[in-house]
Design a protein around this motif. Structure first.
Motif, PDB file in Angstrom:
ATOM      1  N   ASN A 152       0.564  -1.580   0.066  1.00 28.24           N
ATOM      2  CA  ASN A 152       0.145  -0.200  -0.090  1.00 28.24           C
ATOM      3  C   ASN A 152       0.732   1.057   0.131  1.00 28.24           C
ATOM      4  OD1 ASN A 152      -2.834  -1.097   0.491  1.00 28.24           O
ATOM      5  ND2 ASN A 152      -1.521  -2.057   1.852  1.00 28.24           N
ATOM      6  N   VAL A 153       2.321   1.416   0.601  1.00 28.01           N
ATOM      7  CA  VAL A 153       2.954   2.421   0.406  1.00 28.01           C
ATOM      8  C   VAL A 153       4.118   2.488  -0.776  1.00 28.01           C
ATOM      9  CG1 VAL A 153       4.234   3.791   2.150  1.00 28.01           C
ATOM     10  CG2 VAL A 153       1.914   2.742   3.119  1.00 28.01           C
ATOM     11  N   PRO A 154       4.061   2.873  -1.538  1.00 30.26           N
ATOM     12  CA  PRO A 154       5.146   3.126  -2.340  1.00 30.26           C
ATOM     13  C   PRO A 154       6.776   3.242  -1.884  1.00 30.26           C
ATOM     14  CG  PRO A 154       4.190   5.045  -2.572  1.00 30.26           C
ATOM     15  CD  PRO A 154       3.547   4.198  -1.674  1.00 30.26           C
ATOM     16  N   ARG A 155       7.810   2.224  -2.193  1.00 29.37           N
ATOM     17  CA  ARG A 155       9.244   2.628  -1.421  1.00 29.37           C
ATOM     18  C   ARG A 155       9.636   3.640  -1.423  1.00 29.37           C
ATOM     19  NH1 ARG A 155      12.381  -1.543  -4.422  1.00 29.37           N
ATOM     20  NH2 ARG A 155      11.768  -2.648  -3.387  1.00 29.37           N
ATOM     21  N   TRP A 156       9.212   4.602  -2.823  1.00 35.88           N
ATOM     22  CA  TRP A 156      10.426   5.593  -2.978  1.00 35.88           C
ATOM     23  C   TRP A 156       9.650   6.995  -3.202  1.00 35.88           C
ATOM     24  CZ3 TRP A 156      14.665   5.443  -0.876  1.00 35.88           C
ATOM     25  CH2 TRP A 156      15.354   4.162  -0.527  1.00 35.88           C
ATOM     26  N   VAL A 157       8.401   7.116  -4.444  1.00 27.51           N
ATOM     27  CA  VAL A 157       7.706   8.753  -4.500  1.00 27.51           C
ATOM     28  C   VAL A 157       6.091   8.343  -3.425  1.00 27.51           C
ATOM     29  CG1 VAL A 157       5.987   9.137  -6.265  1.00 27.51           C
ATOM     30  CG2 VAL A 157       8.296   8.372  -6.970  1.00 27.51           C
ATOM     31  N   PRO A 158       6.667   9.083  -3.461  1.00 29.64           N
ATOM     32  CA  PRO A 158       5.622   9.382  -2.439  1.00 29.64           C
ATOM     33  C   PRO A 158       3.744   9.933  -2.799  1.00 29.64           C
ATOM     34  CG  PRO A 158       6.707  11.229  -1.321  1.00 29.64           C
ATOM     35  CD  PRO A 158       7.535  10.616  -2.891  1.00 29.64           C
ATOM     36  N   ARG A 159       2.963   8.760  -2.482  1.00 33.25           N
ATOM     37  CA  ARG A 159       1.904   8.868  -2.538  1.00 33.25           C
ATOM     38  C   ARG A 159       1.847  10.686  -1.791  1.00 33.25           C
ATOM     39  NH1 ARG A 159      -1.768   4.146  -0.087  1.00 33.25           N
ATOM     40  NH2 ARG A 159      -3.228   5.401   0.075  1.00 33.25           N
ATOM     41  N   LEU A 160       0.693  10.419  -2.489  1.00 34.61           N
ATOM     42  CA  LEU A 160      -0.014  12.050  -2.390  1.00 34.61           C
ATOM     43  C   LEU A 160      -1.093  11.635  -0.578  1.00 34.61           C
ATOM     44  CD1 LEU A 160      -0.909  13.223  -5.147  1.00 34.61           C
ATOM     45  CD2 LEU A 160       1.299  14.242  -4.395  1.00 34.61           C
ATOM     46  N   ARG A 161      -1.418  10.686  -0.409  1.00 39.34           N
ATOM     47  CA  ARG A 161      -2.668  10.561   0.237  1.00 39.34           C
ATOM     48  C   ARG A 161      -2.012   9.803   1.150  1.00 39.34           C
ATOM     49  NH1 ARG A 161      -8.407   9.742  -1.285  1.00 39.34           N
ATOM     50  NH2 ARG A 161      -8.890  11.027   1.225  1.00 39.34           N
ATOM     51  N   PRO A 162      -2.115  10.259   2.880  1.00 38.71           N
ATOM     52  CA  PRO A 162      -1.587   9.020   3.729  1.00 38.71           C
ATOM     53  C   PRO A 162      -2.018   7.682   3.750  1.00 38.71           C
ATOM     54  CG  PRO A 162      -2.448  10.760   4.586  1.00 38.71           C
ATOM     55  CD  PRO A 162      -2.591  10.886   2.951  1.00 38.71           C
ATOM     56  N   TRP A 163      -1.418   6.842   4.083  1.00 40.43           N
ATOM     57  CA  TRP A 163      -1.869   4.943   3.583  1.00 40.43           C
ATOM     58  C   TRP A 163      -2.526   4.881   5.771  1.00 40.43           C
ATOM     59  CZ3 TRP A 163       0.273   0.191   6.552  1.00 40.43           C
ATOM     60  CH2 TRP A 163      -0.885  -0.677   6.120  1.00 40.43           C
ATOM     61  N   ARG A 164      -4.120   4.764   5.616  1.00 42.76           N
ATOM     62  CA  ARG A 164      -4.045   4.318   6.733  1.00 42.76           C
ATOM     63  C   ARG A 164      -4.086   3.266   7.169  1.00 42.76           C
ATOM     64  NH1 ARG A 164      -5.154   9.020   9.578  1.00 42.76           N
ATOM     65  NH2 ARG A 164      -5.945  10.511   8.294  1.00 42.76           N
ATOM     66  N   ALA A 165      -3.554   2.560   7.828  1.00 41.59           N
ATOM     67  CA  ALA A 165      -3.522   0.785   8.314  1.00 41.59           C
ATOM     68  C   ALA A 165      -4.680   0.567   9.154  1.00 41.59           C
ATOM     69  CB  ALA A 165      -2.341   0.669   8.988  1.00 41.59           C
ATOM     70  N   GLU A 166      -5.145  -0.106   9.393  1.00 46.37           N
ATOM     71  CA  GLU A 166      -6.167  -0.320  10.194  1.00 46.37           C
ATOM     72  C   GLU A 166      -5.775  -1.566  11.809  1.00 46.37           C
ATOM     73  OE1 GLU A 166      -8.666  -3.816   8.588  1.00 46.37           O
ATOM     74  OE2 GLU A 166      -9.517  -2.643   6.863  1.00 46.37           O
ATOM     75  N   LEU A 167      -5.596   0.300  12.775  1.00 49.97           N
ATOM     76  CA  LEU A 167      -5.104  -0.316  13.517  1.00 49.97           C
ATOM     77  C   LEU A 167      -5.529  -1.189  14.451  1.00 49.97           C
ATOM     78  CD1 LEU A 167      -3.839   3.091  14.540  1.00 49.97           C
ATOM     79  CD2 LEU A 167      -2.779   1.667  13.616  1.00 49.97           C
ATOM     80  N   PRO A 168      -4.974  -1.758  15.428  1.00 52.72           N
ATOM     81  CA  PRO A 168      -5.577  -2.761  16.404  1.00 52.72           C
ATOM     82  C   PRO A 168      -6.812  -2.267  17.495  1.00 52.72           C
ATOM     83  CG  PRO A 168      -2.982  -3.273  16.415  1.00 52.72           C
ATOM     84  CD  PRO A 168      -3.586  -2.321  15.483  1.00 52.72           C
ATOM     85  N   GLN A 169      -7.932  -2.351  18.126  1.00 46.79           N
ATOM     86  CA  GLN A 169      -8.296  -2.092  18.569  1.00 46.79           C
ATOM     87  C   GLN A 169      -7.694  -1.922  19.597  1.00 46.79           C
ATOM     88  OE1 GLN A 169     -12.031  -4.255  20.354  1.00 46.79           O
ATOM     89  NE2 GLN A 169     -13.287  -2.905  18.466  1.00 46.79           N
ATOM     90  N   GLY A 170      -8.182  -0.236  20.711  1.00 48.93           N
ATOM     91  CA  GLY A 170      -7.416   0.447  21.492  1.00 48.93           C
ATOM     92  C   GLY A 170      -6.189   1.032  20.832  1.00 48.93           C
ATOM     93  N   SER A 171      -5.961   1.045  19.954  1.00 47.07           N
ATOM     94  CA  SER A 171      -4.777   2.050  19.397  1.00 47.07           C
ATOM     95  C   SER A 171      -5.324   2.969  19.143  1.00 47.07           C
ATOM     96  CB  SER A 171      -4.138   1.420  18.131  1.00 47.07           C
ATOM     97  OG  SER A 171      -3.216  -0.310  18.592  1.00 47.07           O
ATOM     98  N   ALA A 172      -3.744   4.235  18.783  1.00 52.74           N
ATOM     99  CA  ALA A 172      -4.300   5.748  18.489  1.00 52.74           C
ATOM    100  C   ALA A 172      -3.727   5.600  17.355  1.00 52.74           C
ATOM    101  CB  ALA A 172      -3.202   6.796  19.951  1.00 52.74           C
ATOM    102  N   GLU A 173      -4.090   6.705  16.849  1.00 50.69           N
ATOM    103  CA  GLU A 173      -3.774   7.052  15.648  1.00 50.69           C
ATOM    104  C   GLU A 173      -2.999   8.043  15.302  1.00 50.69           C
ATOM    105  OE1 GLU A 173      -2.833   7.697  11.755  1.00 50.69           O
ATOM    106  OE2 GLU A 173      -3.933   5.755  12.323  1.00 50.69           O
TER     107      GLU A 173
END
Length: 173
Positions: A152-173
């Motif tokens: 989901n995240v490119p190696r070198w060329v940044p993606r314009l919109r940040p990728w949002r990983a699904e975080l485990p319950q209780g984790s803060a973003e």
């Protein structure tokens, strides 16, 4: 832990961005290109800006490794958890991008062909090392979490919109 961070910074980024460039310029010469006063001033401004952005990125990523990853940039004390916040939501290797920005900024500011050659050599080394060593090591350490991140995240060329990983319950973003 602070000493581990300082040692890793001295052995890695300081060597690549300060020690090696100084050795190159003092032994081989700068190979500076004379561009005239206006272009020379522009080169200093652009190179300094790129270098400052690289330092800021490096500092940010090192702090994320310490805070979120509970580790350092050193392979001897790597992060214990996969860091997927801040710039890591846009590109997989922002720490290397920061260091490359510093080295390229130095070459531009100094108008130095020898430092530009150092940048090209180091960039090639990083590209090969990341593909053949760093990413396989991350895949072994973090398994499916890294595979999903890598997909989901490119190696070198940044993606314009940040990728949002699904975080485990209780984790803060």
């Amino acid at each position: 832990m602070l000493l581990r961070h300082l040692r890793a910074i001295l052995l890695g980024p300081v060597t690549v961005t300060i020690i090696i460039p100084v050795l190159i310029v003092t032994t081989v010469g700068a190979g500076a290109v004379d561009l005239g006063p206006v272009a020379r001033g522009l080169a200093v401004v652009v190179g300094s800006g790129l270098g400052a952005a690289g330092v800021a990125m490096l500092a940010w990523t090192i702090s994320l490794f310490a805070r979120d990853g509970a580790g350092t940039l050193s392979p001897q004390n790597p992060p214990r958890t996969l860091v997927m916040r801040g710039p890591y939501r846009h590109v997989r290797h922002p720490m290397f991008s920061g260091v490359l920005g510093i080295v390229l900024g130095e070459a531009i500011a100094a108008r130095s062909l020898t430092l530009l050659a150092w940048f090209a050599l180091f960039a090639f080394f990083v590209a090969v090392m990341v593909a053949r060593v760093e990413e396989p090591r991350l895949a072994r350490r973090f398994g499916s979490d890294y595979a999903r991140y890598r997909d989901n995240v490119p190696r070198w060329v940044p993606r314009l919109r940040p990728w949002r990983a699904e975080l485990p319950q209780g984790s803060a973003e």
